[in-house]
Design an enzyme around this catalytic site. Structure first.
Site, PDB file in Angstrom:
ATOM      1  N   CYS A 210      -2.676  -3.020   8.635  1.00 33.85           N
ATOM      2  CA  CYS A 210      -2.330  -1.699   9.154  1.00 33.85           C
ATOM      3  C   CYS A 210      -1.858  -1.814  10.611  1.00 33.85           C
ATOM      4  O   CYS A 210      -0.957  -1.096  11.029  1.00 33.85           O
ATOM      5  CB  CYS A 210      -3.513  -0.749   9.064  1.00 33.85           C
ATOM      6  SG  CYS A 210      -4.318  -0.759   7.459  1.00 33.85           S
TER       7      CYS A 210
ATOM      8  N   CYS B 287      -3.091   5.336   5.625  1.00 34.63           N
ATOM      9  CA  CYS B 287      -4.555   5.337   5.651  1.00 34.63           C
ATOM     10  C   CYS B 287      -5.073   5.662   7.055  1.00 34.63           C
ATOM     11  O   CYS B 287      -4.306   5.715   8.023  1.00 34.63           O
ATOM     12  CB  CYS B 287      -5.063   3.967   5.221  1.00 34.63           C
ATOM     13  SG  CYS B 287      -4.716   2.694   6.448  1.00 34.63           S
TER      14      CYS B 287
ATOM     15  N   CYS C  36       0.825  -1.220   0.000  1.00 36.23           N
ATOM     16  CA  CYS C  36       0.000   0.000   0.000  1.00 36.23           C
ATOM     17  C   CYS C  36       0.855   1.265   0.000  1.00 36.23           C
ATOM     18  O   CYS C  36       0.362   2.346  -0.246  1.00 36.23           O
ATOM     19  CB  CYS C  36      -0.954   0.008   1.197  1.00 36.23           C
ATOM     20  SG  CYS C  36      -0.090   0.018   2.776  1.00 36.23           S
TER      21      CYS C  36
HETATM   22 FE1  FES Z   1      -1.591   0.224   4.281  1.00 34.97          FE
HETATM   23 FE2  FES Z   1      -3.378   0.885   5.970  1.00 34.97          FE
HETATM   24  S1  FES Z   1      -3.677   0.557   3.880  1.00 34.97           S
HETATM   25  S2  FES Z   1      -1.316   0.581   6.359  1.00 34.97           S
END
Ligand code: FES
Length: 134
Positions: A102, A58, A33
Site C-alpha cells: 500500500c 484500503c 487488490c
Molecule cells: Fe491494496 Fe492496500 S490492499 S493498496
C-alpha cells in the site's frame, strides 16, 4: 495490527481531494487488490506548494496517501522524488508486512505526478519554442 499513526491518518486523512488546475497528476493502481490512487500537485519555483489525493482503497492506502502528501508538501521536486516507499511506511511507524504494498502506491503516485508535471513543462516549452521559430 496497525500503528496509532496509521489509524490516525486513516481516520483523519490530510489533503483529501483534487486540485482543479493541477500542474501534475499521477495515478497508479495495484492490479492485485484493485486499489487506485491519484495525487495532484501544484508547483511553484520547483517547490510543491499544494498537494492533494484521492484514493479508492484500503485503510492503509488512505493512511499512506495522507502521509505522503504531508511529507511532500513544501518540498522541492528533487526532495519529493527522493521519498521512497520505505520512507512512507517508516513515517507511519511501520505497516503490517501484508500491507507494505500500500505504501508503494503512495510513493509511486507522488513520483508519477512529478513526472507528469515535468512532461507537461517540456511540452509547453516545445510548443513555445516552435512559436518562436516561426
Ligand atoms: Fe491494496 Fe492496500 S490492499 S493498496
Amino acid at each position: 495490527m496497525y500503528s496509532d499513526k496509521v489509524m490516525e491518518h486513516f481516520q483523519n486523512p490530510r489533503n483529501v481531494g483534487d486540485i482543479e488546475d493541477a500542474d501534475g497528476v499521477g495515478t497508479v493502481g495495484n492490479p492485485v487488490c484493485g486499489d487506485l490512487m491519484t495525487i495532484y500537485i501544484k508547483v511553484k519555483d520547483d517547490v510543491i506548494e499544494d498537494i492533494k489525493f484521492k484514493t479508492f482503497g484500503c485503510g492503509a492506502a488512505i493512511a499512506t496517501s495522507s502521509m505522503v502528501t504531508e511529507m511532500a508538501m513544501g518540498k522541492t521536486l528533487e526532495e519529493a522524488l527522493a521519498i521512497t516507499r520505505d520512507d512512507v511506511a517508516d513515517e507511519l511507524e511501520g505497516l503490517p508486512p501484508v500491507k507494505m504494498h500500500c505504501s508503494n502506491l503512495a510513493a509511486d503516485a507522488l513520483h508519477a505526478a512529478i513526472d507528469n508535471y515535468r512532461e507537461n513543462k517540456t511540452k509547453i516549452k516545445d510548443i513555445c519554442s516552435a512559436c518562436e521559430e516561426e
